[in-house]
Design an enzyme around this catalytic site. Structure first.
Site, PDB file in Angstrom:
ATOM      1  CD  GLU A   1      35.448 -15.723 -18.005  1.00  0.00           C
ATOM      2  OE1 GLU A   1      35.671 -16.343 -19.057  1.00  0.00           O
ATOM      3  OE2 GLU A   1      34.424 -15.059 -17.858  1.00  0.00           O
TER       4      GLU A   1
ATOM      5  CE  LYS B   1      34.398 -19.454 -21.145  1.00  0.00           C
ATOM      6  NZ  LYS B   1      34.264 -18.097 -21.025  1.00  0.00           N
TER       7      LYS B   1
ATOM      8  CB  CYS C   1      32.271 -17.724 -17.933  1.00  0.00           C
ATOM      9  SG  CYS C   1      31.089 -16.457 -18.242  1.00  0.00           S
TER      10      CYS C   1
END
Length: 351
Positions: free
Chosen positions: A44, A156, A194
């Site tokens: 990430e 995200k 994540c």
């Protein structure tokens, strides 16, 4: 039909600049290619950097000038992909690139650099980036195919905790899976970034698209992360690849720490924990701790290199596992439970 491919995870850290990080990505990818890797996952925020330890000078109801300066440095360190559409698919791949100022690329050229590395190495690259678009920053992931270039990006959808201070929310339409052939094997892959992996409905949106390679770039190095990855693999009946950075405080980019001080603590701010898990939830590579692919020497081309984990996988194991559980199919009770995602077609993309 062949069903076996070789996948890898690079536990690597962000360098001081995007140029330096791209150089490290190039070196690591070429080494992975020399070991037969077809798909390689980076962590990430690998390009642009995860703002670990940064406060950006904020408290509830107050911002400090030095915090705005830190944000400016972070904004400049982010990647500019140019005017690209949301999501993934052939429309993006086939869109003619504009010629501006003599440069045949969008943005700052990062996309084209990644495409060149993938093409030259034959490795399908999935990499976390911090993307700047207009005045906002997004935590994103890029899918880079060796033959077709960047197939898409996804942003995200829910930054975690204080990440929301500096990252905007991405559109759920970017959760679209992509398809390709690796070593002649058709695969469907998608990424959850994540703590998106802690969102059950988001996970289900990926399962519904029949992914057989599930990617989890992360910044979470806690002991609780691996059990989650094993759950995702067993639940989805997919191979799960997870990549995290391994970095000490004095290895953070200079825009985080300012001028380097040799006396600054060398303790780890992230110990890594990258892993590969099979569709039965068994860990087949990793987790690895306190090692980085950045530390491998150029002379170690034929050695087992710390920070780079590699595994041969058989994607038909995903179908074998669906004998007794298929949460997107016969195990889903779709007569009783329905999932819709705004702007996203949950049907599997065509191979």
């Amino acid at each position: 039909m062949p069903s076996k491919i070789t996948v890898g995870v690079a536990q690597a850290r962000t360098q001081d600049t995007v140029t330096e990080t791209l150089s490290a990505l190039n070196r690591i990818t070429r080494h992975a290619a020399s070991r037969g890797v077809h798909l390689l996952l980076f962590p990430e925020a690998y390009l642009g950097g995860y703002p670990r330890t940064c406060s950006f000078g904020t408290a509830i109801g107050a911002r400090q000038p030095q915090g705005r300066e830190q944000f400016l440095n972070y904004f400049h360190s982010a990647v500019d992909l140019g005017d690209t559409p949301t999501g993934a698919g052939d429309d993006w791949v086939q869109r003619k690139l504009p010629v501006a100022e003599g440069k045949n690329h969008r943005g700052d050229g990062t996309r084209e650099t990644l495409e060149r590395i993938a093409k030259e190495t034959g490795v399908f690259i999935v990499v976390g980036v911090i993307e700047r678009a207009a005045g906002s920053l997004y935590c994103a992931a890029l899918y880079v195919d060796p033959s077709r270039g960047v197939l898409g990006k996804r942003r995200k959808v829910m930054p975690t905790g204080s990440e929301r201070l500096v990252w905007a929310q991405g559109s759920p339409s970017t959760l679209k899976a992509v398809t390709t052939h690796l070593n002649g094997v058709p695969v469907t892959l998608a990424a959850a970034i994540c703590w998106e992996n802690y969102m059950p409905l988001l996970r289900q949106s990926l399962y519904s698209q029949s992914v057989n390679i599930y990617l989890a770039p992360t910044a979470d190095a806690r002991d609780t992360w691996l059990p989650l990855m094993r759950t995702v693999a067993f639940e989805s009946r997919a191979y799960v690849l997870s990549a995290n950075q391994c970095v000490r405080y004095n290895e953070l980019p200079e825009w985080v720490t300012g001028e380097r001080d040799e006396k600054i603590s060398t303790h780890y701010v992230s110990r890594g924990g990258s892993s590969i898990v099979d569709p039965q939830g068994q860990v087949i590579a990793g987790p690895i701790w306190e090692v980085s692919a950045d530390d491998m020497s150029d002379s170690a081309a034929d050695a087992v290199v710390d920070g780079l984990i590699i595994s041969d996988i058989d994607v038909e194991d995903c179908e074998r596992g669906r004998l007794d559980m298929d949460v997107a199919g016969h195990y889903s009770r779709n007569d009783a439970f329905k999932l819709t995602v705004e702007g996203l077609d949950l049907n599997p993309p065509p191979l």
